[in-house]
Design a protein around this motif. Structure first.
Motif, PDB file in Angstrom:
ATOM      1  N   THR A 197      45.037  35.394  37.769  1.00 23.07           N
ATOM      2  CA  THR A 197      46.167  36.310  38.624  1.00 23.07           C
ATOM      3  C   THR A 197      47.539  36.006  37.448  1.00 23.07           C
ATOM      4  O   THR A 197      48.375  36.845  37.570  1.00 23.07           O
ATOM      5  N   GLY A 198      47.534  34.770  36.984  1.00 20.41           N
ATOM      6  CA  GLY A 198      48.905  34.377  36.126  1.00 20.41           C
ATOM      7  C   GLY A 198      49.818  34.105  37.372  1.00 20.41           C
ATOM      8  O   GLY A 198      49.749  34.295  38.450  1.00 20.41           O
ATOM      9  N   PHE A 199      51.102  33.846  36.856  1.00 19.24           N
ATOM     10  CA  PHE A 199      52.259  33.378  37.396  1.00 19.24           C
ATOM     11  C   PHE A 199      53.370  34.528  37.078  1.00 19.24           C
ATOM     12  O   PHE A 199      53.384  34.963  35.855  1.00 19.24           O
ATOM     13  N   PRO A 200      54.162  34.906  37.879  1.00 17.91           N
ATOM     14  CA  PRO A 200      54.158  34.462  39.457  1.00 17.91           C
ATOM     15  C   PRO A 200      53.030  35.403  40.204  1.00 17.91           C
ATOM     16  O   PRO A 200      52.450  36.005  39.673  1.00 17.91           O
ATOM     17  N   CYS A 201      52.641  34.545  41.173  1.00 20.37           N
ATOM     18  CA  CYS A 201      51.459  35.389  42.035  1.00 20.37           C
ATOM     19  C   CYS A 201      51.747  35.386  43.559  1.00 20.37           C
ATOM     20  O   CYS A 201      52.925  34.586  44.053  1.00 20.37           O
TER      21      CYS A 201
END
Length: 202
Positions: free
Chosen positions: A134-138
């Motif tokens: 998902t990566g950040f931010p999530c």
């Protein structure tokens, strides 16, 4: 619900409400004829309230479901409720799939729909997959509606672990999703009505 009541009453159809809250606007509306009290809208007590209401009236009643949280309960007891009410719901399998955030992405994949990158987790060790999927931010949220926690935003692994630690007291399964940047003014939605041949009517 109030908009629906206005439309029905203006067309000569009497309207009654069943709810837990005595302070909502429809209590003061001339379009609402009766208000019945329910202990809750989210478990079998709702069904008992509806069955009692159905037995009080002569003939079948139309039941309009105006809150998402009541859908799973009504769907599970559709056979009993259909003795007194006419209402329209998709099959139980479809209701279960759409109300569960962990199974919904599988359906969206099948339909070829776009949606945020999503990770389904049920244990803390799976949190380490978030940076790669998902990566950040999530966003982290329960796979199904849970009291005490709705959603949280994490900007790194440490924040994600902290949110999960607090939220895991309220749910066993979660989804983590890619954060899509934007303002409320960037959000769009639309209602459509399809007939039994899947032709759009409105």
């Amino acid at each position: 619900g109030l908009a629906l009541a206005r439309y029905l009453r203006k067309n000569g159809i009497p309207v009654a409400f069943l709810d837990t809250n005595d302070h909502l606007p429809y209590h003061h509306s001339r379009y609402c004829g009766s208000v019945y009290r329910a202990a809750t809208l989210e478990d079998d007590r709702l069904v008992s309230s509806l069955m009692d209401l159905g037995q009080q009236h002569v003939g079948r009643q139309l039941l309009f479901i105006t809150m998402d949280r009541t859908v799973p309960v009504i769907s599970r007891h559709r056979d009993d409720l259909s003795r007194y009410f006419d209402f329209n719901l998709v099959s139980q399998n479809v209701v279960s799939m759409l109300m569960n955030k962990t199974t919904l992405p599988l359906f969206l994949d099948k339909c070829g729909c776009l949606y945020p990158r999503t990770l389904r987790i049920s244990r803390p060790s799976e949190l380490t997959q978030a940076p790669y999927i998902t990566g950040f931010p999530c966003i982290i949220k329960p796979s199904q509606r849970a009291y005490g926690f709705k959603a949280g935003i994490a900007h790194n692994v440490s924040e994600l672990e902290g949110i999960y630690s607090a939220a895991s007291r309220h749910s066993a399964e979660f989804v983590i999703q890619q954060w899509i940047p934007g303002q409320d003014s960037d959000v769009y939605f639309c209602f459509t009505y399809l007939d039994k041949n899947h032709e759009p009517k409105a």
